[in-house]
Design an enzyme around this catalytic site. Structure first.
Site, short mmCIF file in Angstrom:
data_model
loop_
_atom_site.label_atom_id
_atom_site.label_comp_id
_atom_site.label_asym_id
_atom_site.label_seq_id
_atom_site.Cartn_x
_atom_site.Cartn_y
_atom_site.Cartn_z
N HIS A 21 32.48 44.53 36.64
CA HIS A 21 31.42 44.08 37.55
C HIS A 21 30.24 45.01 37.31
O HIS A 21 30.44 46.19 36.99
CB HIS A 21 31.79 44.25 39.02
N ASP B 15 30.63 48.30 38.99
CA ASP B 15 31.70 49.19 38.51
C ASP B 15 31.14 50.19 37.51
O ASP B 15 31.71 51.26 37.30
CB ASP B 15 32.78 48.42 37.71
C1 XUL Z 1 39.42 39.67 43.66
C2 XUL Z 1 39.37 39.53 42.20
C3 XUL Z 1 38.15 40.04 41.54
C4 XUL Z 1 37.68 39.20 40.42
C5 XUL Z 1 36.37 39.60 39.84
O1 XUL Z 1 40.59 39.16 44.22
O2 XUL Z 1 40.30 39.06 41.59
O3 XUL Z 1 38.39 41.33 41.12
O4 XUL Z 1 38.62 39.22 39.38
O5 XUL Z 1 35.37 39.69 40.78
#
Ligand code: XUL
Ligand code: CO
Length: 437
Positions: free
Chosen positions: A100, A103
């Site tokens: 993300h 992150d």
């Molecule tokens: C949350 C989840 C996230 C997504 C990316 O449950 O799985 O980490 O993978 O935003």
């Protein structure tokens, strides 16, 4: 303090090895069904769990120090995470990572500063990628942690917040393209509602689709050739999330004309929360031509939330790999969206968790290939529908009959009692025989 450099590269030692830091089943170069294991299983490290999560939960502070020797919320810390992450992936032979935006760098109160930080860290990551050959599987924008997204991102009531979501997606796409990412994920953690008393569902769905369309337009403009993914999840953090499961998300994409650019990123634990098996979600995606990528983790039947365990259930991995093999593989990969249990708080535990996950999927691959080669299950399914090989059956399949003609057939028969046994227990015993041979 433990250092990653104290650990050797993890190697395949086979199923009899007692060395905890070795692969028992994942043999990257081994050929299964004509392809190397590592080609069947493009594994990815999740930046957030691996380099960010420190074991903190709703009731207590972190149990593992992920400062990597630097002060939190600094660019030095962001770079230390990169250094550790690439060394970690190299030690395990993991060839991809997922991230993300937030992150990668600490989020500033000013989005312009956050974006400068993202430029700086992505330059730094690019150098490491060149050095190691490690690649980016997918990127995404975190549109759920910041309080501004409390009423949603694409589904928000605020034009300003909607514009922030757009700005974050734009930058996350820029960074994904810069790093050569194969995919771009939308996980709608805040896209949903608690009560209809305060929610206009149609307004929200239309606006989410508009945001996704703008993302596709922009992504294609800057040269993104990969897939956009929706990652379905029925609930958590919202009581009711719009991307409930694969079938719901696929219906949404078709309704808004987004189905050519999007596929599914299926997470095992999300399937569990939706009351489905992992393999069900994979099958529904595959038969709609939308099986893209996998978030490899596991739920817990005794817990009603997203526990994000590392995969351990070989039955589930086998059934999942059957779906993946039959679909011709993934366009994406297997991202371990998984974290250590809170008391597993050492670097060795982190390596062990990935070894467990990689070995579980390697076993799943080996056993799925054996089930296919054995042929009994495929033969049963083929035979089960064989009455449709008849003249009337073919007419049904060619759409060249009618209710009247079928009714005439039934009237002549007077009764029909020939569907035949589903033989579930026999088929389950075939699976056990292959799993434990
Ligand atoms: C949350 C989840 C996230 C997504 C990316 O449950 O799985 O980490 O993978 O935003
Ligand atoms: Co996920």
């Amino acid at each position: 303090m433990e250092h990653l450099k104290d650990f050797k590269k993890v190697k395949f030692e086979g199923k009899d090895s007692k060395n905890p830091l070795s692969f028992k089943f994942y043999d990257s170069e081994k050929i299964i069904l004509g392809k190397k294991m590592k080609e069947h299983l493009p594994f990815a490290m999740s930046w957030w769990h691996t380099l960010g999560a420190n074991g903190a939960d709703m009731f207590g502070r972190g149990t593992i120090d992920k400062s990597f020797g630097e002060a939190p919320a600094t660019m030095e810390h962001a770079k230390a995470k990169v250094d550790f992450g690439f060394e970690f992936m190299s030690k395990l032979g993991i060839e991809y990572f997922c991230f993300h935006d937030v992150d990668l760098v600490p989020e500033s109160d000013d989005i312009n500063i956050t974006n400068q930080r993202l430029d700086e860290i992505s330059d730094y990551i690019l150098v490491k990628m060149k050095e190691t050959g490690i690649k980016c599987l997918w990127g995404t924008a975190n549109m759920f942690s910041n309080p501004r997204f409390m009423n949603g991102a694409g589904s928000t009531n605020s034009v300003n917040v909607y514009a922030f979501a757009a700005a974050q997606i734009k930058k996350a796409l820029d960074i994904t393209v810069k790093l050569g990412g194969k995919g771009y994920v939308f996980w709608g953690g805040r896209e949903g509602y608690e009560t209809l008393l305060n929610t206009d569902v149609k307004f929200e769905l239309d606006n989410i689709a508009r945001l996704m369309k703008m993302a596709v337009t922009y992504g294609r403009k800057i040269g993104f050739k990969g897939d956009f993914y929706i990652e379905p999840k029925p609930k958590e953090p919202m009581k009711h999330q719009y991307d409930y499961d694969a079938a719901t998300a696929i219906g949404f994409l078709r309704q808004y004309g987004l189905d050519k650019d999007f596929k599914m990123n299926i997470e095992a634990n999300h399937a569990t929360l939706a009351g489905h098996t992992f393999e069900h979600e994979l099958r529904i995606s595959a038969i709609n031509g939308m099986l893209g990528s996998i978030d490899a983790n596991e739920g817990d039947p005794n817990l009603g939330w997203d526990v994000d365990r590392f995969p351990v259930d070989v039955y589930s991995a086998t059934y999942a790999m059957l779906e993946v093999i039959k679909a011709g593989g993934l366009t994406g990969g297997f991202n371990f969206d998984a974290k250590n249990r809170r008391p597993s708080n050492t670097i060795e535990d982190m390596l062990q968790a990935y070894i467990l996950g990689m070995d579980t999927f390697a076993l799943g691959l080996i056993k799925a290939a054996e089930i296919i080669e054995d042929g009994r299950i495929d033969a049963f399914i083929k035979d089960k529908y064989s009455s449709f090989n008849s003249e009337l059956g073919q007419k049904i399949l060619n759409n060249s009959t009618s209710l009247e003609e079928l009714a005439e057939h039934a009237y002549k028969l007077k009764d029909a009692n020939d569907p035949g046994s589903g033989r579930q227990e026999y088929l389950e015993s075939v699976v056990n025989q292959i799993l434990f041979k």
